[in-house]
Design an enzyme around this catalytic site. Structure first.
Site, mmCIF file in Angstrom:
data_model
loop_
_atom_site.group_PDB
_atom_site.id
_atom_site.type_symbol
_atom_site.label_atom_id
_atom_site.label_comp_id
_atom_site.label_asym_id
_atom_site.label_seq_id
_atom_site.Cartn_x
_atom_site.Cartn_y
_atom_site.Cartn_z
ATOM 1 N N HIS A 127 0.798 -1.205 -0.089
ATOM 2 C CA HIS A 127 -0.012 -0.072 0.052
ATOM 3 C C HIS A 127 1.009 1.121 0.204
ATOM 4 O O HIS A 127 2.029 0.983 0.568
ATOM 5 C CB HIS A 127 -0.975 -0.131 1.280
ATOM 6 C CG HIS A 127 -1.971 0.936 1.357
ATOM 7 N ND1 HIS A 127 -1.772 2.114 1.653
ATOM 8 C CD2 HIS A 127 -3.296 0.920 1.258
ATOM 9 C CE1 HIS A 127 -2.750 2.958 1.717
ATOM 10 N NE2 HIS A 127 -3.889 2.077 1.359
ATOM 11 N N ASP A 203 2.348 -4.962 8.285
ATOM 12 C CA ASP A 203 1.298 -3.992 8.075
ATOM 13 C C ASP A 203 0.013 -4.775 7.977
ATOM 14 O O ASP A 203 -0.426 -5.541 7.037
ATOM 15 C CB ASP A 203 1.219 -3.231 6.390
ATOM 16 C CG ASP A 203 0.069 -2.246 6.136
ATOM 17 O OD1 ASP A 203 -0.623 -2.412 6.913
ATOM 18 O OD2 ASP A 203 0.070 -1.823 4.944
ATOM 19 N N GLN A 206 -5.152 -5.062 7.036
ATOM 20 C CA GLN A 206 -6.252 -5.840 6.416
ATOM 21 C C GLN A 206 -6.378 -7.094 7.238
ATOM 22 O O GLN A 206 -7.487 -7.976 7.243
ATOM 23 C CB GLN A 206 -6.077 -6.148 4.989
ATOM 24 C CG GLN A 206 -6.030 -4.946 3.946
ATOM 25 C CD GLN A 206 -7.379 -4.349 4.187
ATOM 26 O OE1 GLN A 206 -8.451 -4.860 4.824
ATOM 27 N NE2 GLN A 206 -7.480 -2.907 3.621
ATOM 28 N N LYS A 229 -10.749 0.098 10.478
ATOM 29 C CA LYS A 229 -10.844 -1.232 9.607
ATOM 30 C C LYS A 229 -11.128 -2.386 10.455
ATOM 31 O O LYS A 229 -11.112 -3.592 10.162
ATOM 32 C CB LYS A 229 -9.429 -1.394 8.816
ATOM 33 C CG LYS A 229 -9.176 -0.602 7.743
ATOM 34 C CD LYS A 229 -8.151 -0.912 6.883
ATOM 35 C CE LYS A 229 -7.571 0.216 6.220
ATOM 36 N NZ LYS A 229 -8.146 0.427 4.777
HETATM 37 C C1 PLP Z 1 -2.856 -2.821 3.384
HETATM 38 C C2 PLP Z 1 -3.276 -1.220 3.982
HETATM 39 N N1 PLP Z 1 -2.036 -0.482 4.551
HETATM 40 C C3 PLP Z 1 -2.223 0.662 4.808
HETATM 41 C C4 PLP Z 1 -3.575 1.305 4.992
HETATM 42 C C5 PLP Z 1 -3.525 2.517 5.509
HETATM 43 O O1 PLP Z 1 -4.517 2.592 6.421
HETATM 44 P P1 PLP Z 1 -4.950 3.850 7.075
HETATM 45 O O2 PLP Z 1 -5.112 4.952 6.127
HETATM 46 O O3 PLP Z 1 -5.929 3.436 8.105
HETATM 47 O O4 PLP Z 1 -3.642 4.441 8.131
HETATM 48 C C6 PLP Z 1 -4.428 0.404 4.263
HETATM 49 C C7 PLP Z 1 -5.727 1.182 4.011
HETATM 50 O O5 PLP Z 1 -6.348 1.453 3.092
HETATM 51 C C8 PLP Z 1 -4.345 -0.948 3.777
HETATM 52 O O6 PLP Z 1 -5.169 -1.627 3.284
#
Ligand code: PLP
Lengths: 410, 144
Positions: A127, A203, A206, A229
């Site tokens: 991400h 990370d 998910q 989430k």
């Molecule tokens: C795999 C992954 N990493 C990081 C994030 C970032 O999450 P946040 O925007 O809640 O910090 C997300 C969310 O979309 C994600 O799916």
């Protein structure tokens, strides 16, 4: 399909938003939990109750409300600690999001343990939140980033991954569950890091609400996730780190709450976890996250996993049967997330079309532009499930998808 | 079928989405800009030739995107070709008003214009950026 795996549909009543009508007539079918999950009653009510009956700042006063707020905030930390089975509460840092957690680690880990020319290993399917904080290190300090390849099933190519290590590799950061493929990281990736004594950050955005998380069993060094989430509020995130590392690394932001003693000449810093929590924290949100964890525990994580795995399998097979659909990633090792494209129809069209039918799916690059490039697409449509989704909803979605294809291919 | 969907995807839009007109690069050109939609990854490159009388002699685009962004770019090039810059800017203003749901006081666009078919985007606020991507590229190309 094994119906015994599914959760009792009464839990849908716990989520007030599920009775919303889209365009005043269609029942909402929410297939975008990977972007953010919906909130159960208990989280909404408890958040409300906090503001109405207990609210003040935390760890700062001695009056009754300060005590009540502080108790709730610290109680949430205990719940998180148990939820991911961390050894100590000192290893649970509240952040505003997973994104903030990754930025925190990148900055402070670099400061303590890295220098120009040192290397970080990521993968092609990270991400943007797990890319850009490391890009900052590359741009500012000359850190080198290496990317592990992925295979056609949406899994890391572990041989290639292992070949990337050198004696300059200082940290590895990988997605625990891909937000595009729904594939789970194999424990062998962590084992490789452990063997080479290179810290690994997972990370867990998910995975936190969709897999059983035990950071000690996983043997990861850092783990981050976001409250929004995991059926909790937005604005709260969790950073887990093993105590040895967190206590050696320097603080991230400076401010109230993270100090030991301050004079005009300088300051000493608070012990963990306060050291990394400068300023007034998202205290009500932290409490909300604690309530969300209770909620998931009451249902049972194993039951949640069984439900979502069965539903994902069902939806995957249904979609895979359609000759006008192109699937991304493989059938196995997949949890709660499915990415696909309709042949010759852009994902935006699919999403808008389904939207007026009441079905919320995500379309776009899912904050994974390098992965999209690798897949040779500029966007995908993505289904993602939570505990409240049902087979009936998947059937309605498939039906709508047929209509969508008819409409755009007429 | 749902009315909103029929309004969004009028025949002319589906047609231009499938077969965009003026697709390519102007040769020669003296103005160009890239447009992209960071939310979804759609992108395009716009080129045009502005002559000494400030008239857009030729205008073309390339890129990838959804039906709305492609149709909007395609219809834009059709509309702007041969227009003087000041008129083109008025069309820009009208168009951005049209797709963001304020179609009352349009100055130069009317219901007869094929661009008017994009009015349905107003019913999908998250798609407005798809429709305006090419137009913002046009604006920034003017400054290039
Ligand atoms: C795999 C992954 N990493 C990081 C994030 C970032 O999450 P946040 O925007 O809640 O910090 C997300 C969310 O979309 C994600 O799916």
């Amino acid at each position: 399909m094994d119906k015994s795996k599914f959760l009792n549909q009464n839990i849908r009543n716990d989520f007030p938003i599920l009775s919303k009508k889209i365009l005043e007539k269609n029942n909402l079918i929410y297939f975008d939990t990977a972007a953010s999950s919906q909130k159960p009653n208990t989280v909404i009510n408890e958040t409300n109750d906090f503001y109405q009956n207990h609210y003040s700042n935390v760890s700062r006063g001695v009056h009754t409300l300060s005590v009540e707020s502080t108790f709730r905030y610290e109680d949430a930390r205990k719940k998180v600690q148990k939820f991911i089975n961390a050894k100590s509460e000192n290893e649970i840092i509240f952040t505003k999001s997973a994104t903030e957690g990754i930025n925190l680690i990148a900055q402070t880990f670099y400061e303590k343990y890295m220098q120009k020319g040192d290397e970080v290993i990521l993968s092609l399917m990270e991400h943007h939140s797990n890319l850009i904080p490391w890009f900052f290190l590359r741009d500012k300090y000359g850190v080198v980033i290496k990317f592990a390849k992925i295979n056609q099933y949406g899994e890391i190519d572990y041989n290639h991954f292992e070949s990337l290590f050198t004696d300059k590799t200082k940290i590895v950061s990988l997605t625990h569950l891909s937000n595009v493929f729904g594939t789970e990281l194999d424990k062998k990736a962590i084992k490789i890091c452990n063997d080479k004594k290179v810290p690994i950050l997972l990370d867990g955005c998910q995975s936190a609400a969709h897999l059983k998380i035990d950071v000690q069993q996983l043997e990861c060094d850092f783990f981050v996730f976001s409250g929004h989430k995991t059926y909790g509020p937005a604005g709260i995130g969790v950073l887990y780190g093993v105590e040895e590392l967190l206590s050696e690394m320097p603080p991230y932001q400076g401010g109230g709450g993270m100090i030991g003693e301050v004079s005009l000449e300088g300051a000493s810093y608070a012990d963990l976890p306060a050291k990394y929590e400068a300023g007034t924290p998202p205290l009500v949100e932290a409490h909300g996250l604690g309530v969300a964890i209770d909620y998931m525990n009451n249902i049972g994580i194993e039951k949640i996993i069984a439900h979502e795995t069965e539903l994902t399998k069902y939806a995957f097979n249904k979609l895979n049967e359609l000759d006008f659909v192109e699937m991304h990633g493989g059938e196995n090792n997949r949890n709660s997330i499915i990415s696909f494209n309709l042949k010759n129809v852009h994902s935006h069209e699919v999403s808008s079309f389904l939207d007026v039918e009441g079905i919320a799916i995500r379309a776009g690059h899912h904050c994974c532009q390098p992965l999209m490039k690798h897949l040779g697409v500029n966007s995908t449509a993505r289904l993602s499930f939570g505990i409240y989704n049902t087979v009936d909803e998947v059937d309605k979605f498939i039906e709508a998808l047929h209509k969508c294809k008819e409409f755009f291919n007429k | 079928m749902n009315d909103l969907i029929n309004e969004l995807y009028q025949e002319i839009i589906l047609d231009h989405g499938r077969e965009p007109r003026n697709f390519g690069e102007c040769d020669p050109h003296n103005k160009s800009a890239d447009g992209h939609n960071p939310l979804c990854g759609d992108n395009l490159k716009l080129t045009f030739l502005l002559n000494k009388d400030d008239i857009i002699e030729d205008i073309k685009f390339t890129g990838e995107g959804c039906a709305i962004s492609l149709a909007s770019a395609s219809l834009m090039t059709e509309k702007l070709k041969g227009k003087k810059i000041d008129i083109a800017e008025e069309i820009f203003n009208d168009f951005t008003n049209l797709v963001s749901g304020t179609s009352e006081d349009l100055k130069v666009l009317s219901e007869e214009d094929s661009l008017y078919a994009l009015k349905g985007v107003g019913g999908f606020p998250m798609r407005v950026k798809c429709a305006t991507m090419a137009w913002h590229a046009f604006k920034s190309a003017l400054k290039s």
